[in-house]
Design a protein around this motif. Sequence first.
Motif, PDB file in Angstrom:
ATOM      1  N   ARG A 120       0.630   7.292   7.970  1.00 59.46           N
ATOM      2  CA  ARG A 120       1.245   7.831   6.838  1.00 59.46           C
ATOM      3  C   ARG A 120       0.551   7.581   5.547  1.00 59.46           C
ATOM      4  O   ARG A 120       0.695   8.681   4.809  1.00 59.46           O
ATOM      5  CB  ARG A 120       2.097   6.581   7.019  1.00 59.46           C
ATOM      6  CG  ARG A 120       3.457   6.354   6.025  1.00 59.46           C
ATOM      7  CD  ARG A 120       4.317   5.169   6.242  1.00 59.46           C
ATOM      8  NE  ARG A 120       3.445   4.015   5.812  1.00 59.46           N
ATOM      9  CZ  ARG A 120       3.530   3.537   4.668  1.00 59.46           C
ATOM     10  NH1 ARG A 120       3.857   4.284   3.701  1.00 59.46           N
ATOM     11  NH2 ARG A 120       2.953   2.371   4.506  1.00 59.46           N
ATOM     12  N   VAL A 143      -1.656   2.924  -3.628  1.00 63.51           N
ATOM     13  CA  VAL A 143      -1.681   1.538  -2.849  1.00 63.51           C
ATOM     14  C   VAL A 143      -2.996   0.904  -3.138  1.00 63.51           C
ATOM     15  O   VAL A 143      -4.129   1.720  -2.613  1.00 63.51           O
ATOM     16  CB  VAL A 143      -1.386   1.494  -1.389  1.00 63.51           C
ATOM     17  CG1 VAL A 143      -1.042   0.129  -0.740  1.00 63.51           C
ATOM     18  CG2 VAL A 143      -0.068   1.954  -0.970  1.00 63.51           C
ATOM     19  N   PRO A 169       2.943  -5.268   0.925  1.00 62.15           N
ATOM     20  CA  PRO A 169       3.910  -5.487   1.979  1.00 62.15           C
ATOM     21  C   PRO A 169       4.167  -4.158   2.703  1.00 62.15           C
ATOM     22  O   PRO A 169       4.484  -4.287   3.870  1.00 62.15           O
ATOM     23  CB  PRO A 169       5.054  -5.833   1.144  1.00 62.15           C
ATOM     24  CG  PRO A 169       4.576  -6.103  -0.281  1.00 62.15           C
ATOM     25  CD  PRO A 169       3.292  -5.749  -0.322  1.00 62.15           C
ATOM     26  N   ASP A 170       3.804  -3.001   2.206  1.00 62.31           N
ATOM     27  CA  ASP A 170       4.249  -1.834   2.973  1.00 62.31           C
ATOM     28  C   ASP A 170       2.728  -1.414   3.774  1.00 62.31           C
ATOM     29  O   ASP A 170       2.908  -0.300   4.316  1.00 62.31           O
ATOM     30  CB  ASP A 170       4.416  -0.578   1.856  1.00 62.31           C
ATOM     31  CG  ASP A 170       3.251  -0.390   0.635  1.00 62.31           C
ATOM     32  OD1 ASP A 170       2.714  -1.516   0.491  1.00 62.31           O
ATOM     33  OD2 ASP A 170       3.627   0.560   0.154  1.00 62.31           O
ATOM     34  N   PHE A 171       1.734  -2.139   3.621  1.00 61.34           N
ATOM     35  CA  PHE A 171       0.520  -1.909   4.695  1.00 61.34           C
ATOM     36  C   PHE A 171       0.176  -3.162   4.986  1.00 61.34           C
ATOM     37  O   PHE A 171      -1.090  -3.475   4.693  1.00 61.34           O
ATOM     38  CB  PHE A 171      -0.256  -1.120   3.982  1.00 61.34           C
ATOM     39  CG  PHE A 171      -1.306  -0.404   4.799  1.00 61.34           C
ATOM     40  CD1 PHE A 171      -1.046   0.737   5.711  1.00 61.34           C
ATOM     41  CD2 PHE A 171      -2.569  -0.686   4.869  1.00 61.34           C
ATOM     42  CE1 PHE A 171      -1.867   1.377   6.719  1.00 61.34           C
ATOM     43  CE2 PHE A 171      -3.518  -0.071   5.579  1.00 61.34           C
ATOM     44  CZ  PHE A 171      -3.149   0.893   6.487  1.00 61.34           C
TER      45      PHE A 171
END
Lengths: 147, 167
Positions: free
Chosen positions: A100, A131, B115-117
């Motif tokens: 992803r 990220v 949180p998303d990884f």
Amino acid sequence: MDKLDARILNLIQSGFPLEKKPYRELARQTGIPEPDLVRRIKILKKKKIIRRLGGVLNSERLGYPGALVAARVPARGLERLARMVGNHPGVTHCYERKGRLNFWFTLQTKSRKDLAAVISKLEKESGIRFVCLPSRKRFKINFQIEF
Amino acid sequence: MTIKKSFGSKKPRLSHRDREVLKELTGDLPTTPEPYLELAGKIGISEKEFLTRARKLLREGYLRKVGAIISPSRAGFRANGMTVFKAPSKSVARLGKKLSTYPEVTHCYERVAPPDFPYNLYAMIHGRTRKEVITRVRKIARELNLDEYQILFSTREFKKTSLRPLG
């Protein structure tokens, strides 16, 4: 690549002499004439098996904060983003990966303030959300490949 | 975006000369008989001073090593699988140490997991083929009881270079 090349590679990966005549010293250690040794090293460089011959900086010791940064980027935007990110001298690794999150790079800067600033500037310029994955602890970093 | 604290925040004091020596040393060393003489000449110091400073920078840990940097892919290790594991926070230190003992693991880090990884343990695992990497990761995962993981194979290399002194 033959056995002698393998021996040379194992030897010079960590122990390139910091001496006036390093190749002569390596020739002595491997027991072959200096011109032969240099010729072999040149070929290994030409084949890009040796990417570089030189010093490897310890970014932690230099006080450079670093992070691994990832993003989800549409396929058509990858190359443009890679060029933009790759322009920064503190970016040493940049890859497309499966998953992803498909765009990954490492960033090192002079200060923590710079690290945040560079990331937010790149986010603004690219319109991509990053990220940020700072390291908490390094367990291993290995530069030696045994042949 | 906030950057959480990680290592590498102590500022060292390096002289201008030392930084110049670091800059020269992090380039590609010439294959001439006296390569340091050439580099010393570029920054206008003697070969002796250059070597003294270089040895000190290595001894004091500013340089991890001086030597050949090998391209794993050119050396036959074409598959590069960054593997991310979900490790329980109370055992992440123990698991990180264990992961590091596998020779196929070249880099291993604990990272902050957003949180998303939600992966906190990262290991770079090389192999001759993807299949070899997958087999190795499966074995490691089984042995360390880490069943939640992903192997993120690289599909394209945009940049791979060595760090030079910044600014």
